[in-house]
Design an enzyme around this catalytic site. Structure first.
Site, PDB file in Angstrom:
ATOM      1  N   GLY A  12       0.783  -1.230   0.000  1.00 44.41           N
ATOM      2  CA  GLY A  12       0.000   0.000   0.000  1.00 44.41           C
ATOM      3  C   GLY A  12       0.816   1.282   0.000  1.00 44.41           C
ATOM      4  O   GLY A  12       0.321   2.324   0.442  1.00 44.41           O
ATOM      5  N   SER A  13       2.044   1.237  -0.538  1.00 43.87           N
ATOM      6  CA  SER A  13       2.818   2.485  -0.561  1.00 43.87           C
ATOM      7  C   SER A  13       2.168   3.501  -1.506  1.00 43.87           C
ATOM      8  O   SER A  13       2.187   4.709  -1.238  1.00 43.87           O
ATOM      9  CB  SER A  13       4.277   2.231  -0.949  1.00 43.87           C
ATOM     10  OG  SER A  13       4.382   1.785  -2.265  1.00 43.87           O
ATOM     11  N   ASN A  14       1.575   3.018  -2.577  1.00 37.63           N
ATOM     12  CA  ASN A  14       0.853   3.949  -3.467  1.00 37.63           C
ATOM     13  C   ASN A  14      -0.397   4.493  -2.793  1.00 37.63           C
ATOM     14  O   ASN A  14      -0.709   5.678  -2.930  1.00 37.63           O
ATOM     15  CB  ASN A  14       0.488   3.261  -4.785  1.00 37.63           C
ATOM     16  CG  ASN A  14       1.654   3.209  -5.737  1.00 37.63           C
ATOM     17  OD1 ASN A  14       1.996   4.202  -6.362  1.00 37.63           O
ATOM     18  ND2 ASN A  14       2.299   2.056  -5.818  1.00 37.63           N
ATOM     19  N   HIS A 104      -0.054   0.066 -13.364  1.00 41.03           N
ATOM     20  CA  HIS A 104       0.678  -1.159 -13.717  1.00 41.03           C
ATOM     21  C   HIS A 104       2.172  -0.825 -13.823  1.00 41.03           C
ATOM     22  O   HIS A 104       2.530   0.171 -14.450  1.00 41.03           O
ATOM     23  CB  HIS A 104       0.157  -1.715 -15.040  1.00 41.03           C
ATOM     24  CG  HIS A 104       0.755  -3.044 -15.371  1.00 41.03           C
ATOM     25  ND1 HIS A 104       0.316  -4.210 -14.786  1.00 41.03           N
ATOM     26  CD2 HIS A 104       1.781  -3.391 -16.176  1.00 41.03           C
ATOM     27  CE1 HIS A 104       1.043  -5.220 -15.235  1.00 41.03           C
ATOM     28  NE2 HIS A 104       1.944  -4.750 -16.077  1.00 41.03           N
TER      29      HIS A 104
HETATM   30  C1  GRF Z   1       2.933  -1.179  -7.640  1.00 40.58           C
HETATM   31  O1  GRF Z   1       4.149  -1.404  -8.281  1.00 40.58           O
HETATM   32  C2  GRF Z   1       1.822  -1.078  -8.649  1.00 40.58           C
HETATM   33  O2  GRF Z   1       2.222  -0.548  -9.861  1.00 40.58           O
HETATM   34  C3  GRF Z   1       1.438  -2.508  -8.835  1.00 40.58           C
HETATM   35  O3  GRF Z   1       1.576  -3.101  -7.560  1.00 40.58           O
HETATM   36  C4  GRF Z   1       2.531  -2.367  -6.793  1.00 40.58           C
HETATM   37  C5  GRF Z   1       1.867  -1.988  -5.512  1.00 40.58           C
HETATM   38  O4  GRF Z   1       2.744  -1.499  -4.547  1.00 40.58           O
HETATM   39  N1  GRF Z   1       0.133  -2.628  -9.460  1.00 40.58           N
HETATM   40  P1  GRF Z   1       2.166  -0.859  -3.210  1.00 40.58           P
HETATM   41  O5  GRF Z   1       1.249  -1.894  -2.561  1.00 40.58           O
HETATM   42  O6  GRF Z   1       1.408   0.383  -3.588  1.00 40.58           O
HETATM   43  O7  GRF Z   1       3.333  -0.570  -2.350  1.00 40.58           O
END
Ligand code: GRF
Length: 187
Positions: A12-14, A104
């Site tokens: 969930g870093s994004n 992605h």
């Molecule tokens: C990211 O690289 C995103 O592009 C992919 O999964 C990863 C998720 O990372 N779909 P995080 O959970 O947001 O750290």
């Protein structure tokens, strides 16, 4: 205020980056995070950031109406899949037409489709001796990684790069661009 709901399956870093970015916005806010994984690190992040989060199982998501009803109640302007690993059901997509986007970690249409997630993607990129890779933000349709592309950003892959090196570069691109792209999309 525009309403954002995030789906995530893992770290969930994004999700955290988006939540923090929109904490400072008077135009949009992340109102809820939903996960298929009750042990996902994204749940800890949400607790710290004071964002409502829920986990669900496969029946509630794909067979019954539970998740659909949660979304109907939340009335999101945008649903963001950020590291979400389950296929998004068509009946939910129909209710939120053109409101579901995904990030992605490659330059689609390359390195997309079933099984192409996380380190699998970066390993394939290195094995095929690609000289560049990147991120793709796209609409979600009924096929994995095939919806219309909204945004791409590239980075170089050196012959000495490992899959882990590529993952770090991709992570930086995601942190740098994803919130801004979402912000633009919501305008
Ligand atoms: C990211 O690289 C995103 O592009 C992919 O999964 C990863 C998720 O990372 N779909 P995080 O959970 O947001 O750290």
């Amino acid at each position: 205020m525009k309403r954002i709901v995030i789906f995530a399956s893992g770290s969930g870093s994004n999700a955290e980056n988006l939540i923090k970015f929109f904490h400072n916005s008077d135009k949009a806010s992340v109102i809820q995070v939903l996960t298929n994984n009750p042990h996902a690190k994204v749940l800890d992040r949400c607790k710290k950031l004071n964002v409502s989060a829920l986990s669900f199982n496969r029946v509630a998501f794909s067979k019954a109406d539970d998740v659909l009803n949660i979304l109907k109640a939340s009335q999101p302007d945008l649903i963001i899949l950020a590291g979400f690993l389950w296929k998004f059901p068509e009946f939910i997509l129909k209710s939120f037409n053109n409101k579901v986007i995904n990030i992605h970690p490659a330059l689609l249409p390359k390195y997309g489709g079933k099984g192409m997630y996380g380190m699998n993607v970066h390993q394939a990129v290195v094995e095929n001796k690609e000289t560049e890779t990147g991120i793709t933000i796209h609409y979600v349709n009924e096929n994995y990684d095939e919806g219309a592309i909204i945004f791409q950003a590239k980075c170089s892959v050196l012959s000495t790069d490992s899959a882990e090196d590529v993952a770090k570069k991709i992570h930086l691109l995601e942190m740098q661009h994803f919130p801004e792209v979402v912000n633009e999309l919501l305008k």
